[in-house]
Design an enzyme around this catalytic site. Structure first.
Site, PDB file in Angstrom:
ATOM      1  N   SER A   4     -15.245   5.972  10.644  1.00  0.00           N
ATOM      2  CA  SER A   4     -14.536   4.950  10.203  1.00  0.00           C
ATOM      3  C   SER A   4     -15.269   3.878  10.724  1.00  0.00           C
ATOM      4  O   SER A   4     -16.210   3.808  11.853  1.00  0.00           O
ATOM      5  CB  SER A   4     -13.394   4.652  10.976  1.00  0.00           C
ATOM      6  OG  SER A   4     -12.594   6.017  10.932  1.00  0.00           O
ATOM      7  N   TYR A  35      -3.281  17.812   4.210  1.00  0.00           N
ATOM      8  CA  TYR A  35      -2.503  16.640   5.010  1.00  0.00           C
ATOM      9  C   TYR A  35      -1.033  17.195   5.340  1.00  0.00           C
ATOM     10  O   TYR A  35      -0.393  16.862   6.330  1.00  0.00           O
ATOM     11  CB  TYR A  35      -2.493  15.211   4.666  1.00  0.00           C
ATOM     12  CG  TYR A  35      -1.458  15.000   3.523  1.00  0.00           C
ATOM     13  CD1 TYR A  35      -1.478  15.519   2.333  1.00  0.00           C
ATOM     14  CD2 TYR A  35      -0.339  14.169   3.965  1.00  0.00           C
ATOM     15  CE1 TYR A  35      -0.429  15.076   1.378  1.00  0.00           C
ATOM     16  CE2 TYR A  35       0.712  14.001   2.995  1.00  0.00           C
ATOM     17  CZ  TYR A  35       0.599  14.306   1.698  1.00  0.00           C
ATOM     18  OH  TYR A  35       1.815  14.144   0.812  1.00  0.00           O
ATOM     19  N   GLU A  59      -8.721  -2.397   6.080  1.00  0.00           N
ATOM     20  CA  GLU A  59      -8.081  -2.596   7.179  1.00  0.00           C
ATOM     21  C   GLU A  59      -8.679  -3.625   8.249  1.00  0.00           C
ATOM     22  O   GLU A  59      -9.675  -4.132   8.320  1.00  0.00           O
ATOM     23  CB  GLU A  59      -7.880  -1.265   7.930  1.00  0.00           C
ATOM     24  CG  GLU A  59      -7.296   0.092   7.255  1.00  0.00           C
ATOM     25  CD  GLU A  59      -6.957   1.242   7.948  1.00  0.00           C
ATOM     26  OE1 GLU A  59      -6.793   1.006   9.201  1.00  0.00           O
ATOM     27  OE2 GLU A  59      -6.884   2.065   7.516  1.00  0.00           O
ATOM     28  N   HIS A  79       0.821  -1.163   0.128  1.00  0.00           N
ATOM     29  CA  HIS A  79      -0.072   0.231   0.054  1.00  0.00           C
ATOM     30  C   HIS A  79       0.832   1.273  -0.043  1.00  0.00           C
ATOM     31  O   HIS A  79       0.649   2.313  -0.679  1.00  0.00           O
ATOM     32  CB  HIS A  79      -0.982   0.017   1.241  1.00  0.00           C
ATOM     33  CG  HIS A  79      -1.830   1.437   1.495  1.00  0.00           C
ATOM     34  ND1 HIS A  79      -2.697   1.758   0.693  1.00  0.00           N
ATOM     35  CD2 HIS A  79      -1.603   2.200   2.379  1.00  0.00           C
ATOM     36  CE1 HIS A  79      -3.114   3.070   1.048  1.00  0.00           C
ATOM     37  NE2 HIS A  79      -2.589   3.288   2.076  1.00  0.00           N
ATOM     38  N   LYS A  83     -10.366  11.971   7.058  1.00  0.00           N
ATOM     39  CA  LYS A  83     -10.427  10.850   7.745  1.00  0.00           C
ATOM     40  C   LYS A  83     -11.442  10.760   8.730  1.00  0.00           C
ATOM     41  O   LYS A  83     -12.155   9.781   8.922  1.00  0.00           O
ATOM     42  CB  LYS A  83      -9.049  10.439   8.148  1.00  0.00           C
ATOM     43  CG  LYS A  83      -7.974  10.195   7.294  1.00  0.00           C
ATOM     44  CD  LYS A  83      -7.998   8.715   6.482  1.00  0.00           C
ATOM     45  CE  LYS A  83      -6.823   8.444   5.871  1.00  0.00           C
ATOM     46  NZ  LYS A  83      -6.975   7.060   5.181  1.00  0.00           N
ATOM     47  N   GLN A  85      -8.172  15.137   1.875  1.00  0.00           N
ATOM     48  CA  GLN A  85      -6.902  14.767   2.410  1.00  0.00           C
ATOM     49  C   GLN A  85      -5.650  15.248   1.619  1.00  0.00           C
ATOM     50  O   GLN A  85      -4.787  15.664   2.561  1.00  0.00           O
ATOM     51  CB  GLN A  85      -6.893  12.914   2.342  1.00  0.00           C
ATOM     52  CG  GLN A  85      -5.535  12.606   3.280  1.00  0.00           C
ATOM     53  CD  GLN A  85      -5.610  10.845   2.785  1.00  0.00           C
ATOM     54  OE1 GLN A  85      -6.639  10.380   2.399  1.00  0.00           O
ATOM     55  NE2 GLN A  85      -4.539  10.428   3.045  1.00  0.00           N
TER      56      GLN A  85
END
Lengths: 430, 430
Positions: free
Chosen positions: B266, B253, B210, B142, B262, B249
């Site tokens: 989640s 960032y 994830e 990744h 983010k 993002q």
């Protein structure tokens, strides 16, 4: 809801020194352990701590809608969740109870024995259970200084910096109250000129002079908070020392931001001064150019004139003030920070904390970190014992103070005071 | 403490489909709302949910040191804080109670009515109050893919990446259980070629495939956790979809890391599968070159062979699998992550969560995000209804699944399933 607690003419029947941070106009909130080993929510006038749990049990908050155990808790989260109207009713009532004109409690010796404590009889605790902690990077002077050191004056500010209040998530679990010492962290660093990283104690432990605000329940997931409403959700502020290990931070922070260079400890002052108490000290924010996008635009005075200072006290020596700054220097104010934080629907809860980032002013003696004061270690600051500092040494105590002052009234935060201890030694400590 | 709950030969008197993720060898932990509107801690065998609060009240955990209300709570935090020995005693006992050879509860109709629920009678909740949430960036594939897209193949991995498990702090307040929809976030972005940022809905909403692990109380502030002990503090794992708004993002960032791109949401799967249940699926971690510093070196199999997949289901259509990956691809294992996280003394508490970061495999169909699968939007993925996707559309549902399998035993995580709704409309929703 009138803010009668702010009446500048009121005096208390409790003794208050002229230079106290805690006159009857302040009425901050904190949590402490009493001489009887009971944890309670309290406030402070002068050098007297007041047990609000006991006050409530004895009926002094009659008529205010409060649950019986609201102050008999080890955090302020539930009280903060009750909302601004309740905070104001309670703060106004406390002002009345301790008003020099009111003799009810003043002459009730038995009640006073239960309610009042000398400061040496209590131990201040962390006042809130911090759900999430965010740190902003809101001082233009600080961002410019750091940017200049690492990328040169031409590229000091990143392209996004003037358009949004840059922030990042921090670690809640390592936020500690004033008085708890901090161990020098160990970690991985890449020394200049080395080809592989090394492990060992950080050589560049630094403080960051910040303030932080504590929120109440503000929104459900998905719902932004409009900037005009943002201040409704701010309970109060504390002084905040965001300890930093510059060498660890430098090696780890690309591309996802600071992590172990920060999360070993952050120290906060234990009394939360309400936004209400700071009303008389509102000032205009710095002019913003370019003008931010509309969701970040607001009217009225959204900054606060709070004098800040940091000092270093080597072991056995007197403390030396190393910087004087002011909360009003922040380019992005708290309302902008909270509106930005929630514009994507991120939920903010009671007890969340948002730090300002290092607050540096325009002059060299107003920089809020040793990184800036020593200009990346290229110059030294003199201590009172004749030694010099570029960063923080083992056994140094870092002390931060903050206060507002106008004709006649001083509202202060007390201090956040933290000693740096050597690296944790498991053999020695077990 | 023997792990008798893992006995592969045991069968349950509760019906378990052959392809179920939840045979009697799994025994995960979760929190659910029952048909009687009571919140309780529970487990699951096959498609039967088991109320552990009721089991405990009826005496089935006799002999195990548990407080009376340990399962009558709305989070698992206190149970997790009881430590590994207690988790094992409870899991072993549950295996015995539901063993086909044991008829005590099987033949007690009245008890069964109180203890057992069909899945359509319960509503799964967030299983823990997450104190702090950290997300790592632990898949080399990744990190290499993202680095190649943004900096070219030569500079794909940052200099620190092979030396430490890069991680950053995330937002706990926006972690939600499977089944809760997410609104497309709005925010500030800088369109390609523009000279000023704009405000509006994110155009590049993405998932990240994830896993995350949940910890128990691990250390006091200042005390590192040695890597050999790290797994003792891991309670279990869940599937984790770390929603990302790539355009927000990208603009925000630098230099402090991802924030609003983010923290809008989640999503986690609701059943925490214990590390104990995953014991039979340990595998070697990928070889690490260069060899990490000694605090990150450990022996034995510290990775787990967990098949992962993500699919997209457009509204009214069937779902299309878009990637198949595996937890074993992670370059930095969980023990390394936890040792690194605490090497500076950062405290880790019961209910903290640590995400793996996107888990991509070596092949193009194993990439764990649309950013990688569509290679930055340069190619499209086909849906079952004939439409195409580069990122996630409004009303799409993203589904992630994970399971381990060896001869005869399958231990799974169920799924995390989340629909993306359009931007929150305060007028419509109020």
């Amino acid at each position: 809801m009138p803010l009668s607690a702010n009446n500048p003419d009121r005096i208390s029947w409790l003794h208050v020194n002229k230079d106290s941070d805690f006159p009857i106009q302040n009425i901050p909130f904190g949590v402490f352990l009493t001489r009887d080993d009971i944890i309670t929510i309290g406030t402070r006038i002068g050098d007297t701590a007041i047990d609000l749990g006991a006050l409530h049990q004895l009926g002094y908050f009659e008529g205010i809608p409060l649950t019986d155990d609201i102050f008999l808790q080890d955090t302020l989260n539930d009280f903060i969740a009750d909302g601004r109207k309740t905070w104001r009713l309670v703060r106004n009532r406390i002002a009345e109870i301790f008003d020099a004109e009111n003799s009810t409690l003043k002459h009730h010796t038995k009640h006073k024995e239960t309610i009042l404590f000398r400061l040496d009889e209590i131990e201040m605790q962390l006042p809130v259970q911090i759900g999430d902690y965010t740190d902003f990077y809101a001082s233009k002077e600080h961002a410019t200084n750091v940017g200049t050191m690492f990328r040169g004056a031409e590229n000091a500010l990143m392209p996004n910096w003037l358009h949004l209040p840059v922030g990042y998530h921090g670690r809640s679990s390592s936020i500690i109250p004033s008085g708890i010492p901090v161990h020098r962290p160990q970690g991985q660093t890449m020394p200049d000129g080395a080809t592989a990283p090394v492990f060992g104690p950080s050589k560049l432990v630094d403080f960051e002079l910040e303030m932080a605000f504590i929120t109440t329940d503000a929104n459900d997931i998905g719902e932004p908070i409009p900037i005009e409403e943002a201040e409704e959700y701010i309970f109060g502020l504390v002084l905040f020392n965001d300890w930093s290990a510059r060498d660890i931070q430098k090696w780890e922070y690309v591309p996802l931001g600071p992590f172990l260079g920060k999360n070993f400890a952050s120290s906060m002052s234990p009394w939360i001064v309400t936004l209400d108490a700071l009303e008389p000290f509102r000032v205009e924010s710095p002019e913003q150019n370019p003008k931010p996008l509309s969701y970040l635009q607001s009217n009225g005075k959204k900054s606060f004139d709070i004098n800040l200072e940091a000092s270093i006290q080597p072991k056995g020596a007197k403390e030396a003030t190393v910087c004087k700054s002011n909360f009003k220097y922040m380019y992005w104010n708290m309302a902008q920070q909270l509106a930005h934080h929630t514009v994507n629907g991120c939920p903010v809860n009671s007890g969340d904390m948002m730090g300002s980032g290092t607050i540096s002013g325009p002059t060299e003696d107003s920089y809020g970190s040793m990184l800036e004061l020593s200009w990346k270690g290229t110059k030294s600051l003199k201590m009172k014992d004749g030694t010099e500092r570029k960063f923080i040494n083992d056994y140094d105590t870092v002390i931060m103070r903050g206060y507002c002052e106008n004709d006649g009234t001083r509202i202060g935060f007390g201090s956040v005071k933290t000693q740096l201890l050597p690296v944790f030694n498991s053999k020695k400590n077990n």
